[in-house]
Design an enzyme around this catalytic site. Structure first.
Site, mmCIF file in Angstrom:
data_model
loop_
_atom_site.group_PDB
_atom_site.id
_atom_site.type_symbol
_atom_site.label_atom_id
_atom_site.label_comp_id
_atom_site.label_asym_id
_atom_site.label_seq_id
_atom_site.Cartn_x
_atom_site.Cartn_y
_atom_site.Cartn_z
ATOM 1 N N LYS A 127 0.847 -1.200 0.000
ATOM 2 C CA LYS A 127 0.000 0.000 0.000
ATOM 3 C C LYS A 127 0.880 1.246 0.000
ATOM 4 O O LYS A 127 0.619 2.207 -0.724
ATOM 5 C CB LYS A 127 -0.939 -0.004 1.212
ATOM 6 C CG LYS A 127 -2.077 -0.978 1.055
ATOM 7 C CD LYS A 127 -2.786 -1.287 2.348
ATOM 8 C CE LYS A 127 -3.730 -2.470 2.134
ATOM 9 N NZ LYS A 127 -4.169 -3.098 3.366
ATOM 10 N N ASP A 154 -11.747 1.804 2.911
ATOM 11 C CA ASP A 154 -12.024 0.370 2.758
ATOM 12 C C ASP A 154 -13.505 0.109 2.454
ATOM 13 O O ASP A 154 -13.863 -0.970 1.992
ATOM 14 C CB ASP A 154 -11.701 -0.357 4.078
ATOM 15 C CG ASP A 154 -10.403 -1.128 4.033
ATOM 16 O OD1 ASP A 154 -10.040 -1.621 2.952
ATOM 17 O OD2 ASP A 154 -9.767 -1.266 5.091
ATOM 18 N N GLN A 184 -5.737 -2.197 9.180
ATOM 19 C CA GLN A 184 -5.420 -3.487 8.567
ATOM 20 C C GLN A 184 -6.063 -4.625 9.378
ATOM 21 O O GLN A 184 -5.905 -4.705 10.594
ATOM 22 C CB GLN A 184 -3.886 -3.667 8.495
ATOM 23 C CG GLN A 184 -3.430 -4.935 7.804
ATOM 24 C CD GLN A 184 -3.817 -4.988 6.313
ATOM 25 O OE1 GLN A 184 -3.814 -3.968 5.631
ATOM 26 N NE2 GLN A 184 -4.164 -6.163 5.838
HETATM 27 N N1 GUN Z 1 -7.074 -7.607 5.246
HETATM 28 C C1 GUN Z 1 -7.226 -8.346 4.124
HETATM 29 N N2 GUN Z 1 -7.827 -7.621 3.148
HETATM 30 C C2 GUN Z 1 -8.049 -6.400 3.672
HETATM 31 C C3 GUN Z 1 -8.639 -5.217 3.158
HETATM 32 O O1 GUN Z 1 -9.091 -5.137 2.003
HETATM 33 N N3 GUN Z 1 -8.679 -4.167 4.011
HETATM 34 C C4 GUN Z 1 -8.211 -4.231 5.293
HETATM 35 N N4 GUN Z 1 -8.316 -3.145 6.050
HETATM 36 N N5 GUN Z 1 -7.672 -5.311 5.802
HETATM 37 C C5 GUN Z 1 -7.584 -6.391 4.998
#
Ligand code: GUN
Length: 284
Positions: free
Chosen positions: A53, A120, A97
């Protein structure tokens, strides 16, 4: 005949180029889009996602901030950090996350994020927008998967779409997005009886199960669009939920793993962050 490969590397580069242009335009108006990622603990898979990211932000000219918290962090500490980011004008997108360590309340943490900074799309307000088809933030993985499905140029209206997996992150929002495209949607899960009877009817099959090789060729309709959301590790190698080599001989289109939907998730996250920054510019 072998399926056409839906290449996540190509599509995500397309999206990132667009984000880059939008970021440059915002910079001319004095705004640098900023994404903050909160990582609690040191899960290696999460570390990798968070690094990617950060790289995506760098590539597109955005500000990236990673807040690392100890695995033993309390709910109060986590929510205080979210509050700080909610108030920070340099931050347009906040991502916590997942998964969080077991002692933390995921739903309560997500509810703390301002809906307009929830890049998200996991906040209940944004989940409600998706459910009702009103404007909100759409979760990144299903949004990326839909981009790939639409890239086939097929008329989706009236198509049979089958989603395997009912998570809040992928399965449920994916079903909603396909419904918005006027597909007839079936949402299958671990208790579904006679799964293959459903999947064999699917013109569009989305697998979000988390089990390597779960979708075999006999479960797939000839010519189907097969979207593999799985990221599994077998003997140190990354593979999806679909038996790629066999299924590609039967499907019309298929996404590879790696180089498929995973790439799209990050591209859509960057796009959602650019959207959030553009919204603040419009409000100013
Ligand atoms: N963990 C696995 N996929 C994701 C996602 O798309 N967003 C977040 N925040 N955590 C994750």
């Amino acid at each position: 005949m072998s399926a056409q490969i839906l290449d996540g590397i190509v599509f995500s580069a397309e999206i990132k180029e667009d984000v880059k242009r939008r970021v440059a335009a915002m910079k001319e108006q004095g705004v640098i889009p900023g994404l903050a990622v909160i990582l609690v603990g040191d899960d290696p898979a999460s570390e990798l996602y968070v690094r990617n990211k950060g790289k995506g932000c760098e590539e597109t000219g955005m500000l990236s901030r990673t807040i690392r918290m100890n695995a033993a962090a309390t709910q109060e500490e986590l929510e205080a950090e979210i509050d700080r980011l909610n108030r920070d004008p340099a931050i347009h997108g906040i991502l916590v996350q997942l998964p969080l360590p077991g002692h933390l309340d995921e739903a309560a943490a997500l509810a703390k994020i301002l809906p307009e900074k929830d890049v998200d799309g996991f906040h209940l307000i944004n989940a409600g927008h998706l459910m009702t088809g009103t404007e909100g933030v759409t979760p990144c993985t299903p949004k990326g998967a839909l981009y790939m499905i639409r890239s086939t140029g097929e008329d989706l209206s009236g198509k049979e779409a089958v989603v395997i997996g009912r998570s809040n992150i992928v399965g449920k929002p994916m079903a909603m997005l396909l419904l918005q495209q006027n597909c007839t949607v079936t949402l299958c899960h671990s208790r579904t009886k006679n799964l293959a009877e459903h999947t064999r009817r699917a013109d569009i099959l989305v697998a979000a199960v988390g089990k390597a090789g779960f979708v075999t060729a006999d479960m797939v309709k000839e010519g189907a669009i097969v979207i593999d959301v799985g990221i599994n590790r077998v003997d140190g190698k990354v593979c999806g939920d679909v038996d790629f080599e066999k299924v590609k001989e039967k499907a019309g289109w298929i996404t590879p793993v790696p180089g498929g939907v995973g790439r799209m998730t990050i591209a859509m996250l960057l796009s959602n962050t650019a959207d959030a920054a553009e919204r603040t510019l419009k409000r100013e």
